[in-house]
Design a protein around this motif. Sequence first.
Motif, PDB file in Angstrom:
ATOM      1  N   GLU A 177     -19.215 -48.029  36.767  1.00 34.25           N
ATOM      2  CA  GLU A 177     -18.123 -47.977  37.759  1.00 34.25           C
ATOM      3  C   GLU A 177     -17.235 -46.610  37.440  1.00 34.25           C
ATOM      4  OE1 GLU A 177     -15.955 -51.365  37.986  1.00 34.25           O
ATOM      5  OE2 GLU A 177     -17.753 -52.756  38.408  1.00 34.25           O
ATOM      6  N   TYR A 178     -17.734 -45.656  37.051  1.00 41.70           N
ATOM      7  CA  TYR A 178     -17.002 -44.329  36.730  1.00 41.70           C
ATOM      8  C   TYR A 178     -16.770 -43.572  38.005  1.00 41.70           C
ATOM      9  CZ  TYR A 178     -19.150 -44.580  32.015  1.00 41.70           C
ATOM     10  OH  TYR A 178     -19.332 -44.874  30.786  1.00 41.70           O
ATOM     11  N   ARG A 179     -15.687 -42.840  37.955  1.00 36.52           N
ATOM     12  CA  ARG A 179     -15.005 -41.920  39.178  1.00 36.52           C
ATOM     13  C   ARG A 179     -16.096 -40.910  39.133  1.00 36.52           C
ATOM     14  NH1 ARG A 179      -9.802 -41.781  36.370  1.00 36.52           N
ATOM     15  NH2 ARG A 179     -10.814 -39.857  35.544  1.00 36.52           N
ATOM     16  N   PHE A 180     -16.506 -40.434  40.534  1.00 34.17           N
ATOM     17  CA  PHE A 180     -17.213 -39.108  40.461  1.00 34.17           C
ATOM     18  C   PHE A 180     -16.804 -38.057  39.953  1.00 34.17           C
ATOM     19  CE2 PHE A 180     -17.629 -41.261  45.186  1.00 34.17           C
ATOM     20  CZ  PHE A 180     -18.666 -41.970  44.821  1.00 34.17           C
ATOM     21  N   SER A 181     -15.261 -37.972  39.617  1.00 36.38           N
ATOM     22  CA  SER A 181     -14.951 -36.900  38.982  1.00 36.38           C
ATOM     23  C   SER A 181     -15.134 -36.919  37.224  1.00 36.38           C
ATOM     24  CB  SER A 181     -13.336 -36.842  39.189  1.00 36.38           C
ATOM     25  OG  SER A 181     -12.610 -38.094  38.357  1.00 36.38           O
ATOM     26  N   CYS A 182     -15.833 -37.886  36.899  1.00 38.65           N
ATOM     27  CA  CYS A 182     -16.079 -38.045  35.554  1.00 38.65           C
ATOM     28  C   CYS A 182     -16.948 -36.823  35.201  1.00 38.65           C
ATOM     29  CB  CYS A 182     -17.018 -39.166  35.110  1.00 38.65           C
ATOM     30  SG  CYS A 182     -18.486 -39.226  35.467  1.00 38.65           S
ATOM     31  N   VAL A 183     -17.697 -36.127  36.208  1.00 34.96           N
ATOM     32  CA  VAL A 183     -18.454 -34.863  35.815  1.00 34.96           C
ATOM     33  C   VAL A 183     -17.586 -33.698  35.525  1.00 34.96           C
ATOM     34  CG1 VAL A 183     -20.614 -35.973  36.904  1.00 34.96           C
ATOM     35  CG2 VAL A 183     -18.895 -34.435  38.182  1.00 34.96           C
ATOM     36  N   ARG A 232     -30.046 -28.245  28.753  1.00 37.63           N
ATOM     37  CA  ARG A 232     -30.437 -27.920  29.962  1.00 37.63           C
ATOM     38  C   ARG A 232     -30.001 -28.411  31.286  1.00 37.63           C
ATOM     39  NH1 ARG A 232     -36.804 -27.986  28.538  1.00 37.63           N
ATOM     40  NH2 ARG A 232     -37.118 -25.657  28.517  1.00 37.63           N
ATOM     41  N   PHE A 233     -29.233 -29.546  31.129  1.00 36.10           N
ATOM     42  CA  PHE A 233     -28.807 -30.196  32.425  1.00 36.10           C
ATOM     43  C   PHE A 233     -27.920 -29.643  33.081  1.00 36.10           C
ATOM     44  CE2 PHE A 233     -26.060 -33.662  34.164  1.00 36.10           C
ATOM     45  CZ  PHE A 233     -27.113 -34.008  35.272  1.00 36.10           C
ATOM     46  N   GLN A 234     -28.149 -29.128  34.415  1.00 35.28           N
ATOM     47  CA  GLN A 234     -27.229 -28.601  35.348  1.00 35.28           C
ATOM     48  C   GLN A 234     -26.198 -29.656  35.868  1.00 35.28           C
ATOM     49  OE1 GLN A 234     -28.802 -27.126  38.788  1.00 35.28           O
ATOM     50  NE2 GLN A 234     -26.950 -26.425  39.721  1.00 35.28           N
ATOM     51  N   ILE A 235     -24.853 -29.380  35.270  1.00 43.67           N
ATOM     52  CA  ILE A 235     -23.746 -30.409  35.830  1.00 43.67           C
ATOM     53  C   ILE A 235     -23.459 -30.106  37.195  1.00 43.67           C
ATOM     54  CG2 ILE A 235     -21.461 -31.389  35.415  1.00 43.67           C
ATOM     55  CD1 ILE A 235     -21.895 -30.372  32.504  1.00 43.67           C
ATOM     56  N   TYR A 236     -23.324 -31.256  38.155  1.00 48.04           N
ATOM     57  CA  TYR A 236     -23.195 -31.196  39.578  1.00 48.04           C
ATOM     58  C   TYR A 236     -21.769 -31.403  39.784  1.00 48.04           C
ATOM     59  CZ  TYR A 236     -28.266 -30.930  40.019  1.00 48.04           C
ATOM     60  OH  TYR A 236     -29.486 -30.528  39.857  1.00 48.04           O
ATOM     61  N   SER A 237     -21.241 -31.024  40.794  1.00 49.00           N
ATOM     62  CA  SER A 237     -19.823 -31.232  41.398  1.00 49.00           C
ATOM     63  C   SER A 237     -19.722 -33.051  41.541  1.00 49.00           C
ATOM     64  CB  SER A 237     -19.285 -30.405  42.444  1.00 49.00           C
ATOM     65  OG  SER A 237     -20.103 -30.838  43.715  1.00 49.00           O
ATOM     66  N   ARG A 238     -18.275 -33.068  41.783  1.00 52.81           N
ATOM     67  CA  ARG A 238     -18.320 -34.466  42.373  1.00 52.81           C
ATOM     68  C   ARG A 238     -18.494 -34.678  43.540  1.00 52.81           C
ATOM     69  NH1 ARG A 238     -11.705 -34.807  41.672  1.00 52.81           N
ATOM     70  NH2 ARG A 238     -11.998 -33.237  40.482  1.00 52.81           N
ATOM     71  N   GLN A 239     -18.473 -33.843  44.362  1.00 49.91           N
ATOM     72  CA  GLN A 239     -19.304 -33.948  45.789  1.00 49.91           C
ATOM     73  C   GLN A 239     -20.498 -34.191  45.769  1.00 49.91           C
ATOM     74  OE1 GLN A 239     -17.051 -31.453  44.890  1.00 49.91           O
ATOM     75  NE2 GLN A 239     -15.041 -31.706  45.971  1.00 49.91           N
TER      76      GLN A 239
END
Length: 166
Positions: A23-29, A44-51
């Motif tokens: 139950e994390y917020r999308f903005s945790c990224v 190597r992990f490409q971090i994606y936007s919250r959208q």
Amino acid sequence: MSTWRFDQAATRRSLVRMIIKDEYRFSCVDGEGFRDFCATGMHRFQIYSRQTVSRDCYELYVAERLNMKKLLQLECQRVCLTTDAWTSIQRINYMCITAHFIDRKWKVEIKKILNLCPIKSHRGENIGKAIEKCLNDWGIDKVMSITVDNASSNDTVIIFFKKMKN
């Protein structure tokens, strides 16, 4: 021994499941700590936007809903429902409808939430219509029981369903 290979798509799916389960917020990224963690453990992990994470979560929901719908239609003879309604602090009425059933292999499937929806009011007819819509959306036509609390409006819900079956 085997060689481990980084898989961007699998890691992305795992991130989505983590966000949903914990139950994390999308903005945790967007958080500095999350980015530090990824830089250390998964550089190597490409971090994606919250959208993008939000879209991925919705896509997973759609896929899981389809799987659940198939399970209900192919594996389930009868469904038992529980429902509860309440009013939020913002004065919005909500209702949760949960399915319980036994599949063809006699595995008990408990607490599968079918719907959490706003309702117009706690009046029995409004609750009955919301349950009817949910059942139609899921393709459920064989209900064994509906368990409700002791609110007087639930008598009207049961009368609504008796009329619906006739």
